[in-house]
Write a protein that holds these residues in place. Sequence first.
Motif, PDB file in Angstrom:
ATOM      1  N   ARG A  89      78.161   1.451  70.482  1.00  0.00           N
ATOM      2  CA  ARG A  89      78.405   0.021  70.707  1.00  0.00           C
ATOM      3  C   ARG A  89      79.831  -0.225  71.171  1.00  0.00           C
ATOM      4  O   ARG A  89      80.082  -1.005  72.087  1.00  0.00           O
ATOM      5  CB  ARG A  89      78.134  -0.756  69.421  1.00  0.00           C
ATOM      6  CG  ARG A  89      77.032  -1.748  69.586  1.00  0.00           C
ATOM      7  CD  ARG A  89      76.864  -2.662  68.420  1.00  0.00           C
ATOM      8  NE  ARG A  89      77.821  -2.436  67.353  1.00  0.00           N
ATOM      9  CZ  ARG A  89      77.630  -2.760  66.098  1.00  0.00           C
ATOM     10  NH1 ARG A  89      76.523  -3.328  65.736  1.00  0.00           N
ATOM     11  NH2 ARG A  89      78.539  -2.527  65.192  1.00  0.00           N
ATOM     12  N   LEU A  90      80.793   0.458  70.536  1.00  0.00           N
ATOM     13  CA  LEU A  90      82.198   0.314  70.931  1.00  0.00           C
ATOM     14  C   LEU A  90      82.434   0.891  72.323  1.00  0.00           C
ATOM     15  O   LEU A  90      83.196   0.342  73.122  1.00  0.00           O
ATOM     16  CB  LEU A  90      83.114   0.989  69.908  1.00  0.00           C
ATOM     17  CG  LEU A  90      83.168   0.328  68.540  1.00  0.00           C
ATOM     18  CD1 LEU A  90      83.977   1.185  67.572  1.00  0.00           C
ATOM     19  CD2 LEU A  90      83.744  -1.069  68.631  1.00  0.00           C
ATOM     20  N   ALA A  91      81.777   2.001  72.627  1.00  0.00           N
ATOM     21  CA  ALA A  91      81.940   2.632  73.938  1.00  0.00           C
ATOM     22  C   ALA A  91      81.397   1.748  75.054  1.00  0.00           C
ATOM     23  O   ALA A  91      81.874   1.812  76.185  1.00  0.00           O
ATOM     24  CB  ALA A  91      81.242   3.984  73.953  1.00  0.00           C
ATOM     25  N   ALA A  92      80.422   0.899  74.755  1.00  0.00           N
ATOM     26  CA  ALA A  92      79.859  -0.004  75.768  1.00  0.00           C
ATOM     27  C   ALA A  92      80.891  -1.024  76.238  1.00  0.00           C
ATOM     28  O   ALA A  92      80.827  -1.518  77.353  1.00  0.00           O
ATOM     29  CB  ALA A  92      78.626  -0.697  75.228  1.00  0.00           C
ATOM     30  N   GLY A  93      81.873  -1.338  75.391  1.00  0.00           N
ATOM     31  CA  GLY A  93      82.970  -2.226  75.789  1.00  0.00           C
ATOM     32  C   GLY A  93      82.681  -3.705  75.681  1.00  0.00           C
ATOM     33  O   GLY A  93      83.448  -4.515  76.216  1.00  0.00           O
ATOM     34  N   ASP A  94      81.620  -4.100  75.002  1.00  0.00           N
ATOM     35  CA  ASP A  94      81.322  -5.523  74.854  1.00  0.00           C
ATOM     36  C   ASP A  94      82.434  -6.251  74.112  1.00  0.00           C
ATOM     37  O   ASP A  94      82.667  -7.435  74.349  1.00  0.00           O
ATOM     38  CB  ASP A  94      79.999  -5.733  74.115  1.00  0.00           C
ATOM     39  CG  ASP A  94      78.812  -5.220  74.926  1.00  0.00           C
ATOM     40  OD1 ASP A  94      78.925  -5.141  76.156  1.00  0.00           O
ATOM     41  OD2 ASP A  94      77.781  -4.884  74.306  1.00  0.00           O
ATOM     42  N   TRP A  95      83.111  -5.556  73.227  1.00  0.00           N
ATOM     43  CA  TRP A  95      84.193  -6.172  72.458  1.00  0.00           C
ATOM     44  C   TRP A  95      85.341  -6.595  73.384  1.00  0.00           C
ATOM     45  O   TRP A  95      86.058  -7.547  73.093  1.00  0.00           O
ATOM     46  CB  TRP A  95      84.682  -5.225  71.362  1.00  0.00           C
ATOM     47  CG  TRP A  95      85.156  -3.899  71.863  1.00  0.00           C
ATOM     48  CD1 TRP A  95      84.397  -2.801  72.142  1.00  0.00           C
ATOM     49  CD2 TRP A  95      86.498  -3.532  72.165  1.00  0.00           C
ATOM     50  NE1 TRP A  95      85.175  -1.779  72.604  1.00  0.00           N
ATOM     51  CE2 TRP A  95      86.482  -2.191  72.623  1.00  0.00           C
ATOM     52  CE3 TRP A  95      87.715  -4.191  72.084  1.00  0.00           C
ATOM     53  CZ2 TRP A  95      87.634  -1.519  73.003  1.00  0.00           C
ATOM     54  CZ3 TRP A  95      88.864  -3.512  72.453  1.00  0.00           C
ATOM     55  CH2 TRP A  95      88.816  -2.203  72.904  1.00  0.00           C
ATOM     56  N   ASN A 101      89.926  -7.489  69.551  1.00  0.00           N
ATOM     57  CA  ASN A 101      90.796  -6.335  69.426  1.00  0.00           C
ATOM     58  C   ASN A 101      90.063  -5.215  68.702  1.00  0.00           C
ATOM     59  O   ASN A 101      89.094  -5.447  67.984  1.00  0.00           O
ATOM     60  CB  ASN A 101      92.066  -6.693  68.651  1.00  0.00           C
ATOM     61  CG  ASN A 101      92.889  -7.720  69.379  1.00  0.00           C
ATOM     62  OD1 ASN A 101      93.041  -7.658  70.586  1.00  0.00           O
ATOM     63  ND2 ASN A 101      93.423  -8.682  68.642  1.00  0.00           N
ATOM     64  N   LEU A 102      90.572  -4.003  68.877  1.00  0.00           N
ATOM     65  CA  LEU A 102      89.994  -2.841  68.210  1.00  0.00           C
ATOM     66  C   LEU A 102      91.136  -2.036  67.612  1.00  0.00           C
ATOM     67  O   LEU A 102      92.111  -1.726  68.288  1.00  0.00           O
ATOM     68  CB  LEU A 102      89.208  -1.977  69.206  1.00  0.00           C
ATOM     69  CG  LEU A 102      88.651  -0.673  68.661  1.00  0.00           C
ATOM     70  CD1 LEU A 102      87.586  -0.949  67.612  1.00  0.00           C
ATOM     71  CD2 LEU A 102      88.077   0.162  69.792  1.00  0.00           C
ATOM     72  N   LEU A 103      91.024  -1.733  66.340  1.00  0.00           N
ATOM     73  CA  LEU A 103      92.022  -0.935  65.647  1.00  0.00           C
ATOM     74  C   LEU A 103      91.361   0.352  65.192  1.00  0.00           C
ATOM     75  O   LEU A 103      90.382   0.328  64.436  1.00  0.00           O
ATOM     76  CB  LEU A 103      92.568  -1.713  64.438  1.00  0.00           C
ATOM     77  CG  LEU A 103      93.648  -1.029  63.616  1.00  0.00           C
ATOM     78  CD1 LEU A 103      94.881  -0.736  64.468  1.00  0.00           C
ATOM     79  CD2 LEU A 103      94.030  -1.896  62.436  1.00  0.00           C
TER      80      LEU A 103
END
Length: 112
Positions: A89-95, A101-103
């Motif tokens: 999910r994080l690799a998809a880049g929707d965030w 932000n991502l920590l």
Amino acid sequence: MLAHPTQERLLALGLTGMAKALDDQRRQPDITALAFEERLALLLDRETMERENKRLVARLRFAALRQEAVVEDVDLRAPRGLDRVLFHRLAAGDWIDRKQNLLVIGPTGPAS
């Protein structure tokens, strides 16, 4: 020289993607079966893709990363406690699209 003045104009305007796509279309005998709007859409798609690729290459060069990392190469079997679903999910880049932000906390390098 170039086969068509339109291609020269595209290059003069910095539309290299469209110029390449137009050249590709000239080589395809069945391209005339497509409507004008469809052919134009193909030209615009190619230009958009070329520009995005140029931006990505420039950003990667500016980042001066020491290692090339690819999501597909991450070994999720390594004992790091990675959650496979969360990782994808994080690799998809929707965030990023949601302007969040991502920590990342903990070891991030290659598994030993």
